[in-house]
Design a protein around this motif. Structure first.
Motif, PDB file in Angstrom:
ATOM      1  N   ILE A  55       4.332   7.740  -6.215  1.00  0.00           N
ATOM      2  CA  ILE A  55       5.719   8.367  -6.855  1.00  0.00           C
ATOM      3  C   ILE A  55       5.152   9.596  -7.669  1.00  0.00           C
ATOM      4  N   TYR A  86       2.721  -0.244  -1.540  1.00  0.00           N
ATOM      5  CA  TYR A  86       2.374   0.671  -2.510  1.00  0.00           C
ATOM      6  C   TYR A  86       2.848   2.144  -2.315  1.00  0.00           C
ATOM      7  N   ASP A  87       3.456   2.711  -3.492  1.00  0.00           N
ATOM      8  CA  ASP A  87       4.246   4.159  -3.054  1.00  0.00           C
ATOM      9  C   ASP A  87       3.473   5.014  -4.247  1.00  0.00           C
ATOM     10  N   GLU A 114      -3.501  -0.933  -1.041  1.00  0.00           N
ATOM     11  CA  GLU A 114      -3.560  -0.229  -2.511  1.00  0.00           C
ATOM     12  C   GLU A 114      -4.716   0.856  -2.515  1.00  0.00           C
ATOM     13  N   TYR A 164       2.083   8.681  -9.767  1.00  0.00           N
ATOM     14  CA  TYR A 164       1.144   7.517 -10.078  1.00  0.00           C
ATOM     15  C   TYR A 164       1.443   6.579  -8.880  1.00  0.00           C
ATOM     16  N   VAL A 165       0.864   5.508  -8.859  1.00  0.00           N
ATOM     17  CA  VAL A 165       0.803   4.493  -7.464  1.00  0.00           C
ATOM     18  C   VAL A 165       1.845   3.470  -8.132  1.00  0.00           C
ATOM     19  N   ASP A 166       2.648   2.899  -7.637  1.00  0.00           N
ATOM     20  CA  ASP A 166       3.266   1.831  -8.022  1.00  0.00           C
ATOM     21  C   ASP A 166       3.565   0.666  -6.861  1.00  0.00           C
ATOM     22  N   GLU A 167       3.588  -0.532  -7.145  1.00  0.00           N
ATOM     23  CA  GLU A 167       3.986  -1.507  -6.232  1.00  0.00           C
ATOM     24  C   GLU A 167       5.314  -1.462  -5.576  1.00  0.00           C
ATOM     25  N   ASP A 168       5.528  -1.539  -4.402  1.00  0.00           N
ATOM     26  CA  ASP A 168       6.798  -1.923  -4.002  1.00  0.00           C
ATOM     27  C   ASP A 168       7.022  -3.293  -3.759  1.00  0.00           C
ATOM     28  N   HIS A 209      -3.616   9.249  -4.205  1.00  0.00           N
ATOM     29  CA  HIS A 209      -3.596   9.756  -5.473  1.00  0.00           C
ATOM     30  C   HIS A 209      -4.532  10.809  -5.927  1.00  0.00           C
ATOM     31  N   SER A 217       3.890   6.121   0.987  1.00  0.00           N
ATOM     32  CA  SER A 217       4.162   4.729   0.938  1.00  0.00           C
ATOM     33  C   SER A 217       2.884   4.002   2.046  1.00  0.00           C
TER      34      SER A 217
END
Length: 92
Positions: A39, A36-37, A59, A22-26, A66, A55
């Motif tokens: 993960i 955005y990472d 977004e 998934y993509v998650d905010e750093d 992704h 990274s």
């Protein structure tokens, strides 16, 4: 060898170990978005460490990476996916 994913930092994760991507905010301590990472999760316990495959500052680039990874997982039987770098994100 089964499917493998090579992260931007050279970390290799075998697909058989992957439970989710998934993509998650750093974010920093003040909850400012730093980037955005992409993960990957390989364990289902509280102590499982996620892998940061890539990274991105944007977004849209993170979501493109992704989508590319998901497409690769759906289409390739035996191969290796290399997560694109910030400057290799492709067309967004």
């Amino acid at each position: 060898m089964a499917k493998s994913i090579i992260g931007q930092d050279g970390t290799i994760v075998n697909f058989d170990k992957l439970l989710a991507v998934y993509v998650d905010e750093d974010i920093d301590d003040n909850e400012n978005i730093l980037g955005y990472d992409l993960i990957g999760v390989t364990g289902s316990t509280l102590y499982s460490q996620p892998f940061i495959h890539g990274s991105y500052e944007d977004e849209k680039l993170a979501m493109k990476a992704h989508a590319d990874l998901i497409h690769w997982l759906q289409s390739e039987a035996f191969s290796t996916f290399e997560v694109p770098g910030e400057d290799e994100g492709g067309d967004a």
